[in-house]
Design a protein around this motif. Structure first.
Motif, PDB file in Angstrom:
ATOM      1  N   PHE A  63      29.096  27.029  31.326  1.00  0.00           N
ATOM      2  CA  PHE A  63      29.746  27.877  32.321  1.00  0.00           C
ATOM      3  C   PHE A  63      29.134  27.637  33.696  1.00  0.00           C
ATOM      4  O   PHE A  63      27.917  27.584  33.798  1.00  0.00           O
ATOM      5  CB  PHE A  63      29.581  29.348  31.926  1.00  0.00           C
ATOM      6  N   PRO A  64      29.897  27.489  34.754  1.00  0.00           N
ATOM      7  CA  PRO A  64      31.362  27.423  34.758  1.00  0.00           C
ATOM      8  C   PRO A  64      31.856  25.998  34.532  1.00  0.00           C
ATOM      9  O   PRO A  64      31.139  25.048  34.840  1.00  0.00           O
ATOM     10  CB  PRO A  64      31.697  27.866  36.182  1.00  0.00           C
ATOM     11  N   CYS A  91      35.622  27.149  37.555  1.00  0.00           N
ATOM     12  CA  CYS A  91      36.333  28.255  36.903  1.00  0.00           C
ATOM     13  C   CYS A  91      35.392  29.439  36.771  1.00  0.00           C
ATOM     14  O   CYS A  91      34.527  29.449  35.887  1.00  0.00           O
ATOM     15  CB  CYS A  91      36.841  27.826  35.527  1.00  0.00           C
ATOM     16  N   PRO A 145      36.166  33.078  36.499  1.00  0.00           N
ATOM     17  CA  PRO A 145      36.968  34.298  36.420  1.00  0.00           C
ATOM     18  C   PRO A 145      36.093  35.543  36.393  1.00  0.00           C
ATOM     19  O   PRO A 145      35.050  35.560  35.730  1.00  0.00           O
ATOM     20  CB  PRO A 145      37.742  34.134  35.103  1.00  0.00           C
ATOM     21  N   GLY A 146      36.524  36.554  37.134  1.00  0.00           N
ATOM     22  CA  GLY A 146      35.821  37.823  37.121  1.00  0.00           C
ATOM     23  C   GLY A 146      34.483  37.823  37.814  1.00  0.00           C
ATOM     24  O   GLY A 146      33.663  38.702  37.569  1.00  0.00           O
ATOM     25  N   VAL A 147      34.256  36.844  38.680  1.00  0.00           N
ATOM     26  CA  VAL A 147      32.984  36.790  39.407  1.00  0.00           C
ATOM     27  C   VAL A 147      33.227  37.270  40.835  1.00  0.00           C
ATOM     28  O   VAL A 147      34.190  36.864  41.473  1.00  0.00           O
ATOM     29  CB  VAL A 147      32.428  35.350  39.411  1.00  0.00           C
ATOM     30  N   ARG A 163      27.408  36.594  36.521  1.00  0.00           N
ATOM     31  CA  ARG A 163      28.606  37.313  36.112  1.00  0.00           C
ATOM     32  C   ARG A 163      28.190  38.340  35.082  1.00  0.00           C
ATOM     33  O   ARG A 163      27.456  38.027  34.151  1.00  0.00           O
ATOM     34  CB  ARG A 163      29.624  36.361  35.506  1.00  0.00           C
ATOM     35  N   THR A 167      29.683  40.786  32.389  1.00  0.00           N
ATOM     36  CA  THR A 167      30.872  41.213  31.651  1.00  0.00           C
ATOM     37  C   THR A 167      30.599  42.468  30.843  1.00  0.00           C
ATOM     38  O   THR A 167      31.473  42.968  30.159  1.00  0.00           O
ATOM     39  CB  THR A 167      31.359  40.130  30.672  1.00  0.00           C
ATOM     40  N   ARG A 205      32.896  35.650  26.025  1.00  0.00           N
ATOM     41  CA  ARG A 205      32.852  35.329  27.461  1.00  0.00           C
ATOM     42  C   ARG A 205      31.405  35.272  27.931  1.00  0.00           C
ATOM     43  O   ARG A 205      30.573  36.069  27.516  1.00  0.00           O
ATOM     44  CB  ARG A 205      33.637  36.369  28.253  1.00  0.00           C
ATOM     45  N   PHE A 206      31.154  34.334  28.851  1.00  0.00           N
ATOM     46  CA  PHE A 206      29.806  34.153  29.370  1.00  0.00           C
ATOM     47  C   PHE A 206      29.396  35.364  30.193  1.00  0.00           C
ATOM     48  O   PHE A 206      30.166  35.867  31.007  1.00  0.00           O
ATOM     49  CB  PHE A 206      29.753  32.877  30.228  1.00  0.00           C
ATOM     50  N   TYR A 246      38.085  31.501  47.093  1.00  0.00           N
ATOM     51  CA  TYR A 246      38.154  32.055  45.740  1.00  0.00           C
ATOM     52  C   TYR A 246      39.542  32.628  45.513  1.00  0.00           C
ATOM     53  O   TYR A 246      40.016  33.460  46.285  1.00  0.00           O
ATOM     54  CB  TYR A 246      37.095  33.144  45.578  1.00  0.00           C
ATOM     55  N   GLU A 302      42.421  33.567  42.168  1.00  0.00           N
ATOM     56  CA  GLU A 302      42.818  33.618  40.756  1.00  0.00           C
ATOM     57  C   GLU A 302      41.675  33.202  39.814  1.00  0.00           C
ATOM     58  O   GLU A 302      41.896  32.553  38.796  1.00  0.00           O
ATOM     59  CB  GLU A 302      44.036  32.725  40.498  1.00  0.00           C
ATOM     60  N   GLY A 303      40.458  33.540  40.198  1.00  0.00           N
ATOM     61  CA  GLY A 303      39.326  33.231  39.321  1.00  0.00           C
ATOM     62  C   GLY A 303      38.800  31.821  39.443  1.00  0.00           C
ATOM     63  O   GLY A 303      37.947  31.409  38.661  1.00  0.00           O
ATOM     64  N   ILE A 304      39.332  31.061  40.409  1.00  0.00           N
ATOM     65  CA  ILE A 304      38.832  29.693  40.603  1.00  0.00           C
ATOM     66  C   ILE A 304      38.218  29.585  41.997  1.00  0.00           C
ATOM     67  O   ILE A 304      38.833  29.987  42.985  1.00  0.00           O
ATOM     68  CB  ILE A 304      39.968  28.658  40.426  1.00  0.00           C
TER      69      ILE A 304
END
Lengths: 148, 131
Positions: free
Chosen positions: A44-45, A61, A63-65, A85, A87, A99-100, A123, A125-127
Motif C-alpha cells: 500500500f499504496p 491509490c 482511498p480514504g486518506v 490512513r 480505517t 483494508r490497509f 487528490y 476519487e481516492g487517487i
C-alpha cells in the motif's frame, strides 16, 4: 508422537501452510532477477506511472486518506510518498479487516531530467496524482533538416 | 421439461454475470457488526458516484464499480500496479438485514454500506423476575 502447536499453526493445516510457503517461494523469492527495490504484491499504496512528452505522472491509490496526512518529497531522483490512513472505526466487531490501516512509505525512482520545482499533486476519487514536468533542456527537440 | 427450462434460465443469468465481472478486480473490504447494523467499507479508488452500482438481488449484495476515464488512463502507463479494470465483489446477506433501509455513501474512493438489522433480529435483553 508429540503434537507441536505453535505460531498459530494448527497441525491439521500444516500441509496447507507448506503448500503456501512453497508457492511463495516459487513465485516471489524463487525469481532470481527481481529488482532490489521491488515490493511484494499488495503493498500500500499501489502506484501507476505514466511517462508523457512533457511530464511524468505518478498515481497513488490512496482511498480514504486525508490529503493533509500525506507528505510528498522529491530528493535527487526519488519521490517519497509518506502518510497514514486510519480505517479504525471504533465500535463493533470486525468480521473482515482487509483494508490497509496505519503508516505507509513508498519511494519511487524517477527518470532523469525532471524539474522538481514544477511538480503538482491533486487528490481526486481516492487517487493522488503527482505530475512532475520534464526540465526544458531535457524535452525532446525537433531538428529541422535543411536541404543543401 | 420445467426443470430443463429453469436450468436454461439459470445458465443465462450466470453467463451475463460472468461476462460483466470478467477481468474485474476484487476490492478490499472491512466488515464490522454492532447491535444495530452490519457496516461494510470497500476501497474503490478511481470510482466516481455515477460509476457505482450497489444492489441486492435475492440474498446477494453486489458491488460493481466502474473506473472513471481519468483512472482508466492512469492504468495504461510505463509501470502499473493497479490495472485499469473495474471492481466487483458480492456477499450473501441473511434474513436479519432490513432490506428497505440499507444506505450507501461514497467519499474519496471509499464506499460505506450500512445494512441495518430488522427489529426482530436485534439482540434483546431479557428481564429476570425475582419470585
Amino acid at each position: 508422537m508429540q503434537v507441536r502447536w505453535y505460531d498459530g499453526y494448527v497441525p491439521t493445516f500444516n500441509d496447507f501452510f507448506r503448500l503456501r510457503d512453497e508457492l511463495d517461494q516459487l513465485f516471489d523469492i524463487g525469481l532470481p532477477l527481481s529488482n532490489i527495490r521491488s515490493v511484494p504484491r499488495g503493498t500500500f499504496p499501489a502506484i501507476n506511472i505514466q511517462e508523457q512528452k512533457d511530464s511524468v505522472c505518478i498515481d497513488a491509490c490512496l482511498p480514504g486518506v486525508d490529503p493533509k496526512d500525506v507528505d510528498l518529497t522529491i530528493e535527487d531522483n526519488a519521490l517519497t510518498i509518506k502518510g497514514r490512513r486510519n480505517t479504525g472505526n471504533g465500535g463493533g466487531n470486525y468480521h473482515r479487516r482487509e483494508r490497509f490501516s496505519g503508516e505507509f512509505t513508498r519511494i519511487v525512482s524517477l527518470p532523469e531530467g525532471l524539474d522538481s520545482n514544477k511538480a503538482e499533486a491533486r487528490y481526486h476519487e481516492g487517487i493522488l496524482s503527482i505530475t512532475i514536468a520534464r526540465a526544458e533542456e531535457k524535452k525532446p527537440k525537433q531538428i529541422a533538416v535543411s536541404v543543401a | 421439461m420445467a426443470d430443463k427450462n429453469t436450468q436454461a434460465v439459470v445458465r443465462k443469468d450466470d453467463a451475463e454475470l460472468a461476462s460483466r465481472i470478467k477481468d474485474t478486480l476484487v476490492p478490499q473490504v472491512d466488515i464490522c457488526e454492532d447491535r444495530e447494523s452490519v457496516t461494510l467499507y470497500a476501497d474503490l479508488p478511481g470510482v466516481a458516484k455515477d460509476g457505482l452500482d450497489v444492489h441486492i438481488e435475492k440474498d446477494t449484495l453486489q458491488i460493481y464499480g466502474r473506473r472513471s476515464a481519468h483512472a482508466q488512463a492512469a492504468g495504461t502507463g510505463a509501470y502499473t500496479e493497479m490495472p485499469a479494470r473495474d471492481y466487483y465483489r458480492a456477499f450473501t446477506i441473511g434474513e436479519e438485514v432490513d432490506r428497505d433501509h440499507i444506505s450507501a455513501q461514497l467519499a474519496n474512493g471509499v464506499l460505506k454500506v450500512v445494512l441495518p438489522k430488522s427489529e426482530r433480529a436485534k439482540p434483546k435483553k431479557i428481564d429476570i423476575k425475582y419470585a
